[in-house]
Design a protein around this motif. Structure first.
Motif, short mmCIF file in Angstrom:
data_model
loop_
_atom_site.label_atom_id
_atom_site.label_comp_id
_atom_site.label_asym_id
_atom_site.label_seq_id
_atom_site.Cartn_x
_atom_site.Cartn_y
_atom_site.Cartn_z
N UNK A 1 0.79 -1.22 0.00
CA UNK A 1 0.00 0.00 0.00
C UNK A 1 0.83 1.28 0.00
N UNK A 2 1.97 1.28 0.69
CA UNK A 2 2.80 2.50 0.73
C UNK A 2 3.31 2.87 -0.65
N UNK A 3 3.83 1.89 -1.37
CA UNK A 3 4.37 2.15 -2.71
C UNK A 3 3.24 2.60 -3.63
N UNK A 4 2.10 1.91 -3.57
CA UNK A 4 0.97 2.28 -4.43
C UNK A 4 0.52 3.70 -4.14
N UNK A 5 0.34 4.04 -2.88
CA UNK A 5 -0.12 5.38 -2.52
C UNK A 5 0.89 6.44 -2.93
N UNK A 6 2.16 6.21 -2.68
CA UNK A 6 3.18 7.20 -3.05
C UNK A 6 3.30 7.36 -4.56
N UNK A 7 3.10 6.29 -5.31
CA UNK A 7 3.11 6.39 -6.77
C UNK A 7 1.92 7.24 -7.24
N UNK A 8 0.77 7.07 -6.61
CA UNK A 8 -0.41 7.87 -6.97
C UNK A 8 -0.17 9.34 -6.65
N UNK A 9 0.39 9.61 -5.48
CA UNK A 9 0.69 11.00 -5.10
C UNK A 9 1.62 11.63 -6.12
N UNK A 10 2.59 10.87 -6.56
CA UNK A 10 3.64 11.40 -7.44
C UNK A 10 3.22 11.50 -8.90
N UNK A 11 2.40 10.58 -9.38
CA UNK A 11 2.18 10.51 -10.82
C UNK A 11 0.76 10.81 -11.29
N UNK A 12 -0.18 10.93 -10.39
CA UNK A 12 -1.57 11.15 -10.82
C UNK A 12 -2.14 12.43 -10.22
N UNK A 13 -3.28 12.84 -10.74
CA UNK A 13 -3.95 14.03 -10.21
C UNK A 13 -5.09 13.67 -9.26
N UNK A 14 -5.06 12.47 -8.73
CA UNK A 14 -6.11 11.97 -7.83
C UNK A 14 -6.34 12.91 -6.64
N UNK A 15 -5.29 13.47 -6.10
CA UNK A 15 -5.42 14.33 -4.92
C UNK A 15 -5.62 15.80 -5.26
N UNK A 16 -5.93 16.09 -6.53
CA UNK A 16 -6.22 17.47 -6.90
C UNK A 16 -7.51 17.96 -6.24
N UNK A 17 -8.34 17.05 -5.85
CA UNK A 17 -9.54 17.43 -5.08
C UNK A 17 -9.55 16.65 -3.78
N UNK A 18 -10.36 17.09 -2.85
CA UNK A 18 -10.43 16.47 -1.52
C UNK A 18 -10.87 15.02 -1.61
N UNK A 19 -10.22 14.19 -0.79
CA UNK A 19 -10.56 12.76 -0.76
C UNK A 19 -10.68 12.30 0.68
N UNK A 20 -11.64 11.42 0.91
CA UNK A 20 -11.75 10.80 2.23
C UNK A 20 -10.85 9.57 2.24
N UNK A 21 -10.56 9.08 3.43
CA UNK A 21 -9.74 7.88 3.55
C UNK A 21 -10.41 6.70 2.83
N UNK A 22 -11.73 6.62 2.93
CA UNK A 22 -12.46 5.54 2.25
C UNK A 22 -12.27 5.62 0.73
N UNK A 23 -12.33 6.82 0.16
CA UNK A 23 -12.11 6.99 -1.28
C UNK A 23 -10.68 6.60 -1.67
N UNK A 24 -9.72 6.97 -0.84
CA UNK A 24 -8.32 6.66 -1.12
C UNK A 24 -8.10 5.15 -1.14
N UNK A 25 -8.63 4.47 -0.14
CA UNK A 25 -8.46 3.02 -0.05
C UNK A 25 -9.14 2.34 -1.24
N UNK A 26 -10.33 2.76 -1.58
CA UNK A 26 -11.05 2.18 -2.71
C UNK A 26 -10.26 2.36 -4.01
N UNK A 27 -9.71 3.54 -4.21
CA UNK A 27 -8.95 3.82 -5.43
C UNK A 27 -7.68 2.97 -5.48
N UNK A 28 -6.97 2.88 -4.37
CA UNK A 28 -5.74 2.09 -4.33
C UNK A 28 -6.02 0.60 -4.51
N UNK A 29 -7.14 0.13 -4.00
CA UNK A 29 -7.48 -1.29 -4.13
C UNK A 29 -7.74 -1.70 -5.58
#
Length: 191
Positions: free
Chosen positions: A120-148
């Motif tokens: 999960x750490x590598x997946x999340x950090x790759x998303x932070x670094x390479x995608x615009x997923x966090x350009x808008x507010x996200x809940x923890x539930x949304x983050x987990x669902x997206x990473x899964x």
């Protein structure tokens, strides 16, 4: 038309292992570049499919030293949090080479934004670094669902809280609490 660059299987392996290791330790490409005495774009260029830049053994030794420093700092935080998480804390150039010999052939150099089969750490950090997923507010539930969705995983919220807190602490993300909705939101610190 994108430039097609060829790499040996070992060169591609070096790039992929370094990327996976730095993402696991929450080290950005520009940060690693600066800490090994290179331009801020050096690591991102090495990881780019269209760049003919590859790591030398000298550079990989410097990268191993930086990752060892980062791992020791991360381990201190893990210990302070009384977490049972175990991480690798010593790196050497050998960590960036395969355990078994690879065929001596050229392939088209690739760049995988989110490596498959990682935690999960590598997946999340790759998303932070390479995608615009966090350009808008996200809940923890949304983050987990997206990473899964990557690698068809079943991670839980607790698998991401420490990594998210470290990303907030490093200034990559910001977190705030919505009093009305009674929920925490996380988004990019640059937006």
């Amino acid at each position: 038309m994108a430039k097609i660059v060829k790499a040996t299987l070992i060169q591609q392996y070096n790039i992929d292992k370094i990327k996976e290791s730095r993402l696991a330790l929450e080290v950005s490409g520009p940060e690693l570049s600066n800490r090994i005495g290179k331009s801020a774009t050096y690591v991102n260029q090495a990881e780019s499919a269209g760049s003919d830049l590859f790591y030398s053994d000298e550079v990989m030794n410097r990268i191993a030293a930086v990752l060892t420093e980062e791992a020791k700092e991360k381990q201190k935080i893990i210990t302070q949090l009384k977490s049972k998480e175990k991480i690798k804390i010593t790196y050497s150039i050998h960590d960036f080479y395969p355990k078994k010999p690879l065929e001596d052939k050229l392939i088209v150099k690739t760049s995988v934004p989110i490596p498959k089969g990682v935690g999960p750490s590598v997946t999340l950090n790759a998303i932070i670094e390479t995608e615009d997923f966090f350009d808008r507010e996200r809940t923890l539930k949304e983050i987990v669902s997206y990473c899964n969705k990557f690698d068809n995983k079943n991670w839980k919220e607790s698998d991401f809280t420490a990594t998210l807190e470290r990303a907030v602490g490093k200034g990559k993300l910001k977190k705030y609490y919505d009093q009305e909705e009674k929920v925490f939101y996380i988004k990019s610190n640059s937006k």
